[in-house]
Design a protein around this motif. Structure first.
Motif, PDB file in Angstrom:
ATOM      1  N   SER A   1       0.843  -1.184   0.000  1.00 32.18           N
ATOM      2  CA  SER A   1       0.000   0.000   0.000  1.00 32.18           C
ATOM      3  C   SER A   1       0.879   1.235   0.000  1.00 32.18           C
ATOM      4  O   SER A   1       2.053   1.186   0.385  1.00 32.18           O
ATOM      5  N   ILE A   2       0.301   2.340  -0.426  1.00 34.77           N
ATOM      6  CA  ILE A   2       1.032   3.596  -0.555  1.00 34.77           C
ATOM      7  C   ILE A   2       0.898   4.409   0.734  1.00 34.77           C
ATOM      8  O   ILE A   2      -0.171   4.455   1.343  1.00 34.77           O
ATOM      9  N   VAL A   3       1.989   5.018   1.122  1.00 33.25           N
ATOM     10  CA  VAL A   3       1.987   5.981   2.229  1.00 33.25           C
ATOM     11  C   VAL A   3       1.947   7.365   1.595  1.00 33.25           C
ATOM     12  O   VAL A   3       2.869   7.739   0.869  1.00 33.25           O
ATOM     13  N   GLN A   4       0.869   8.112   1.827  1.00 32.91           N
ATOM     14  CA  GLN A   4       0.798   9.460   1.278  1.00 32.91           C
ATOM     15  C   GLN A   4       0.684  10.480   2.400  1.00 32.91           C
ATOM     16  O   GLN A   4       0.071  10.215   3.435  1.00 32.91           O
ATOM     17  N   PRO A   5       1.269  11.664   2.220  1.00 30.26           N
ATOM     18  CA  PRO A   5       1.267  12.655   3.302  1.00 30.26           C
ATOM     19  C   PRO A   5      -0.084  13.339   3.438  1.00 30.26           C
ATOM     20  O   PRO A   5      -0.790  13.559   2.455  1.00 30.26           O
ATOM     21  N   LEU A   6      -0.417  13.659   4.670  1.00 29.82           N
ATOM     22  CA  LEU A   6      -1.648  14.397   4.960  1.00 29.82           C
ATOM     23  C   LEU A   6      -1.384  15.880   5.179  1.00 29.82           C
ATOM     24  O   LEU A   6      -2.317  16.688   5.203  1.00 29.82           O
ATOM     25  N   ILE A   7      -0.124  16.230   5.380  1.00 27.33           N
ATOM     26  CA  ILE A   7       0.229  17.596   5.738  1.00 27.33           C
ATOM     27  C   ILE A   7       1.673  17.837   5.304  1.00 27.33           C
ATOM     28  O   ILE A   7       2.472  16.901   5.236  1.00 27.33           O
ATOM     29  N   ARG A   8       1.989  19.086   4.975  1.00 28.09           N
ATOM     30  CA  ARG A   8       3.373  19.404   4.678  1.00 28.09           C
ATOM     31  C   ARG A   8       4.195  19.270   5.956  1.00 28.09           C
ATOM     32  O   ARG A   8       3.682  19.470   7.055  1.00 28.09           O
ATOM     33  N   PRO A   9       5.492  18.931   5.837  1.00 28.34           N
ATOM     34  CA  PRO A   9       6.311  18.761   7.044  1.00 28.34           C
ATOM     35  C   PRO A   9       6.246  19.993   7.958  1.00 28.34           C
ATOM     36  O   PRO A   9       6.398  21.125   7.501  1.00 28.34           O
ATOM     37  N   LEU A  10       6.016  19.732   9.235  1.00 33.62           N
ATOM     38  CA  LEU A  10       5.931  20.831  10.204  1.00 33.62           C
ATOM     39  C   LEU A  10       7.306  21.439  10.466  1.00 33.62           C
ATOM     40  O   LEU A  10       7.405  22.612  10.834  1.00 33.62           O
ATOM     41  N   TYR A  11       8.348  20.639  10.316  1.00 28.13           N
ATOM     42  CA  TYR A  11       9.695  21.101  10.592  1.00 28.13           C
ATOM     43  C   TYR A  11      10.570  20.848   9.361  1.00 28.13           C
ATOM     44  O   TYR A  11      10.102  20.317   8.351  1.00 28.13           O
ATOM     45  N   ASP A  12      11.833  21.213   9.444  1.00 28.30           N
ATOM     46  CA  ASP A  12      12.755  21.047   8.328  1.00 28.30           C
ATOM     47  C   ASP A  12      13.279  19.615   8.308  1.00 28.30           C
ATOM     48  O   ASP A  12      14.471  19.351   8.497  1.00 28.30           O
ATOM     49  N   SER A  13      12.368  18.683   8.065  1.00 30.02           N
ATOM     50  CA  SER A  13      12.711  17.270   8.095  1.00 30.02           C
ATOM     51  C   SER A  13      12.805  16.718   6.680  1.00 30.02           C
ATOM     52  O   SER A  13      12.461  17.395   5.698  1.00 30.02           O
TER      53      SER A  13
END
Length: 946
Positions: free
Chosen positions: A442-454
């Motif tokens: 299954s695919i892992v897709q982001p729900l939010i832009r990174p909160l920090y510089d990660s």
């Protein structure tokens, strides 16, 4: 844990101000000017929405499918986001790893996303550094490694099932032929892998199907306990008990008390060595003459029942072995399952690269470090300085590598010893892919832009390959280009929408296990003069990676109700022999390694065995997890990670309070009254209607035709606490911290009561989730002086927060004790530790009020979900469906033990539960007429044989 100190219960007395009148007026004028300035427009030009972002409606939730990993294995989830903020995780019914349910770790992932202690920037020797500086240093080191064909380059990851990551690792190893890839997961079962290697000649992975098993034998195994397969196994266990005509039977032999043992029909507590002898005797009864051993009569009687059941249910019988048993016994269990044609599918390992390369071990890496053969070490998503076996001395050996790069979500124990640290994306911020335990991808897709510089794992692996600007999104898509049939974009959108890549998972492998020479079955228990220490993953903190999650630190451990720490579980007879009691601190000695830990007596433990969970004793976890519990890894050895024989337990003379949210109910009269339990075939007849005379109205009439109710089937409740954490996430339930827990002030809206029917004598232990009962004749309502506790128009017992004045009369008058009082502003200015940080506000559900100090709160049946479903039906000009409204706890439950619906709809599932002969009301004799009711527990023990 630091000593408990009570929070201040009254403000400090006001002191005389040193300001004069002129200064005070000057400050007042300054404050007014600042307030007016804050309400003005910013200096920079701002633009309103001319076109709203696609699908975004302010305040309206959106749901996206993604995948969360645990021990490297994926569980599909559906995440709710409001205004771009992920706030709630629920299961994906299409995914075989979650089946629409969750566990405590998936539910708590959304809180970890907003953790202010997460790593925020690249570090070089502890100082902030730029990405350019890191890439420059990395280029220099890779050039050196390239000149040496990769000799001296080592990559260490956790268990990796991501097809994209495995493809990248494969390419990296081809580019650097002399480099090596190592993988380590502290919860991995090496004995199971090695046992499969012995039995089949290759490390095949077994995927058991509990739903197809009529007879299940767990040999120190905990299939329905916490872990990557808990949801799948829990659902299979429940499905196997849904039909009285094919009701499964569960046998359990175990050294430490587990959830599987609690739900077993027949359970026996034994030392691990005795369980191994029992397994050999079981093989003897099933046709292997060399396996016969002498057993005590009690074990022999159970063996006769078990072997008869297994032989009589070929094709529908299953034996499972746990990590404390040797690799030889695991191989023997493979042979037993082949003899009884068990419902187990064998598949190839899912953590190999496309070219078939298997990761080397942590022990091999530690040896290379000690020998000075490692020049560049890259650690991705692992924390071996904390969780490696103590005898490897990994922290000291790590520093012998000149270049040490660590990627992780936190500046943890390993990051502290690295020369470079790179912050890692949270799973809800990243693009990736994962496989479930059965091989389904299954695919892992982001729900939010990174909160920090990660940064992402795939980006770092691309940097190692010299690709400085590669994106994880493109890398994942490249992996799956060949999987699409036809239009790739349409295939990709469908995979993202469904949250699972269509297919049956890994292909089954046909293999006949070899029967190997038996281990020494005639030997007596080894180290008879000492105790055996059994280590287990923590049901709340897992391997320690969740130590900084406040929801999980305050989540009660299912069998002991302990929070904010761990303890050594001992049988009461062992504790009495050693002269210790619950709360005493003892020193555990294993060779030259020692650990101080408090004791908790547990009647379900095996005599001569102590059980301790992993995950405590962190010192670089964060503000929540530092200094909580004892570090069991300090006793672990590489040769046997789960069982340590011959340990000593000595008193220290010190005590430490064991923090628990409640007690296990053991009083026989209370257990019989509050938790009815029946054997299959002996269930009561349907209860007659209640004709007890009463001055109260017989039923509560709803003004709009709805009558909401809940039925909980205790027969399949496994006590996993998924409902507890799900309720906390949905309803903004605050964390109070260890000091308040010590005063009995926990705030969970739902608790899981535990009833002991005689565990010490092999009798079962049961779980009973207890939310608000929503009584039709609620005792809390008439005693409230301001009518804050009221019945609404649909029969729900509501709490009007802005009317409550905190008398707590309702709490005192509630016989179920399900109301919670905000002694402090636990979520409103007086948060525990760093829980008041601004980032945590992003998790709050805007549809649920955040309660203030002095307010009573309780379960509402997720009234916001009822309201949302009603509004949706009104917009579509239709009536609510019979099972359309689903509460948070209901959605979370792995075994579907919770039913919720409208009593006035005849075809609603809730009415089938109400008509079940096992149906009962908790404390029904009080006449409160609770809307939350139960189905009695049902067990299926084998008949006694002559």
């Amino acid at each position: 844990m630091p000593p408990l100190t009570e929070l201040p219960t009254r403000p400090e007395p006001a002191r005389r101000s040193k300001l004069n009148r002129r200064q005070a007026l000057s400050l007042l004028a300054t404050g007014m000017a600042s307030s007016l300035a804050a309400c003005s427009k910013p200096d920079q030009q701002i633009l309103p929405y001319v076109r709203m972002p696609e699908r975004i409606v302010p305040g309206e939730p959106l749901k996206f499918a993604t995948t969360l990993g645990l021990a490297g294995l994926g569980r599909g989830v559906i995440v709710t986001a409001i205004d771009g903020r992920p706030i709630k995780v629920e299961g994906n019914p299409r995914h075989p790893g979650s089946l629409g349910a969750t566990d405590v770790f998936a539910e708590a992932a959304v809180l970890s996303l907003y953790d202010p202690d997460r790593s925020r920037t690249i570090l070089h020797d502890g100082a902030i550094a730029s990405r350019e500086a890191l890439q420059g240093a990395l280029a220099s080191q890779l050039a050196d490694a390239r000149n040496r064909q990769g000799d001296g380059l080592r990559l260490l990851t956790g268990r990796t099932t991501s097809p994209t990551a495995l493809r990248q690792i494969d390419a990296l190893l081809q580019a650097f032929p002399a480099a090596a890839w190592h993988a380590y997961d502290p919860t991995d079962d090496d004995n199971a892998r090695q046992g499969s290697q012995l039995a089949h000649g290759r490390p095949l992975r077994g995927v058991a199907d509990l739903a197809k098993a009529r007879v299940i034998v767990a040999l120190d195994a905990d299939p329905i306990g916490h872990g990557p397969d808990q949801i799948r196994h829990g659902r299979g266990f429940a499905e196997g008990r849904s039909d009285a005509n094919s009701f499964s039977r569960l046998y359990c032999l175990e050294s430490g008390f587990t959830l599987t043992g609690a739900k077993a029909d027949q359970r026996l507590a034994l030392r691990p060595e005795a369980i191994e002898r029992f397994a050999m005797s079981l093989a003897g009864d099933l046709g292997e003459a060399r396996g016969a051993t002498e057993l005590p009569e009690r074990e022999r009687a159970l063996l006769r029942k078990m072997s008869t059941d297994l032989s009589g249910h070929r094709g529908a019988a299953l034996v499972m072995a746990g990590p404390t048993l040797s690799k030889e016994i695991h191989a023997l269990v493979h042979w037993i399952n082949a003899q009884i044609d068990a419902p187990v599918r064998l598949i190839e390992p899912i953590d190999r690269t496309p070219s078939g390369q298997q990761a080397a071990t942590l022990e091999q890496l530690a040896g290379d470090l000690a020998a000075g053969r490692v020049r560049q070490l890259v650690i991705v998503g692992a924390n071996p300085v904390y969780d490696a076996p103590a005898d490897l001395q990994f922290g000291a050996r790590l520093q012998q590598a000149p270049f040490r790069l660590h990627m992780g979500e936190y500046v943890d124990e390993t990051a502290a010893l690295a020369t470079w640290h790179v912050p890692q994306h949270h799973a809800l911020e990243a693009w990736s892919d994962l496989r479930a335990s059965d091989g389904t991808a299954s695919i892992v897709q982001p729900l939010i832009r990174p909160l920090y510089d990660s940064h992402g794992v795939h980006e770092l692996l691309a940097w190692l390959a010299g690709e400085q600007d590669a994106s994880a999104y493109d890398l994942v898509r490249q992996t799956w280009q060949s999987a699409a049939t036809g239009d790739f974009e349409a295939w990709w959108k469908q995979a993202l929408h469904d949250g699972v890549i269509a297919g049956p998972g890994a292909a089954a492998v046909s293999a006949a296990p070899q029967l190997l020479p038996m281990p020494g079955g005639d030997a007596q228990d080894t180290h008879a003069g000492g105790m055996t220490l059994v280590l287990r993953s923590d049901p709340c903190l897992w391997d320690g990676s969740f130590a900084n999650n406040a929801w999980l630190q305050e989540c009660p451990k299912p069998l002991t109700k302990q929070v904010w720490g761990n303890a050594l579980a001992l049988h009461p007879d062992d504790a009495a022999r050693l002269g210790i009691a619950s709360g005493d601190i003892v020193t555990i000695g294993a060779g030259d390694r020692t650990l101080d830990v408090p004791v908790l007596t547990e009647p379900g433990a095996a005599a001569g065995v102590g059980t301790l969970t992993l995950g405590g004793g962190r010192h670089s976890a964060g503000a929540i997890g530092n200094g909580v519990g004892a570090n069991a890894y300090a006793l672990r050895s590489a040769d046997n990670r789960w069982r340590i024989a011959g340990v000593s337990v000595t008193r220290t003379g010190r005590r430490e309070p064991i923090l628990t949210t409640q007690n296990v109910v053991r009083t026989p009269d209370d257990v019989r009254e509050l938790y009815p339990l029946y054997e299959l075939g002996h269930t009561p007849a349907a209860a007659a209607s209640d004709d007890t005379p009463s001055l109260m109205p017989r039923t509560i009439q709803s003004s709009d035709g709805h009558a909401w109710a809940m039925v909980i089937d205790t027969s399949v409740c496994i006590g996993c606490n998924a409902c507890v954490v799900s309720c906390q996430a949905e309803n903004n339930v605050p964390v109070v911290g260890p000091e308040q827990i010590a005063m009995g002030r926990d705030m969970h809206w739902m608790r899981v009561d535990v009833y002991d029917h005689g565990v010490a004598n092999g009798r079962p232990l049961g779980f009973q989730p207890v939310p608000c009962m929503h009584c039709e004749h609620a005792p809390c309502e008439p005693v409230c002086p301001v009518a804050a506790s009221v019945h609404d128009h649909e029969g729900l017992n509501g709490q009007v927060y802005n009317r409550c004045i905190g008398t707590r009369f309702c709490e005192a008058n509630c016989p179920y004790k399900v109301r919670r009082f905000n002694f402090f502003g636990y979520a409103d200015g007086e948060e525990y530790a760093n829980l008041g940080a601004e980032s945590y506000r992003g998790q709050k559900n805007p549809e649920v009020t955040v309660r203030a100090r002095g307010v009573m709160e309780k379960c509402t049946y997720c009234v916001q979900r009822i309201s949302g479903a009603r509004r949706s039906a009104e917009r579509e000009n239709r009536t609510l469906g019979p099972d359309e409204v689903r509460t948070a706890c209901q959605n979370a439950c792995p075994t579907c033990a919770i039913s919720f619906g409208d009593l006035n709809q005849a075809d609603a599932e809730i009415n089938r539960g109400k008509a079940d002969p096992r149906h009962y009301a908790l404390l029904g004799h009080l006449g409160t007429r609770p809307r939350t009711t139960y189905l009695a527990d049902l067990r299926n023990p084998a008949e006694e044989q002559t």
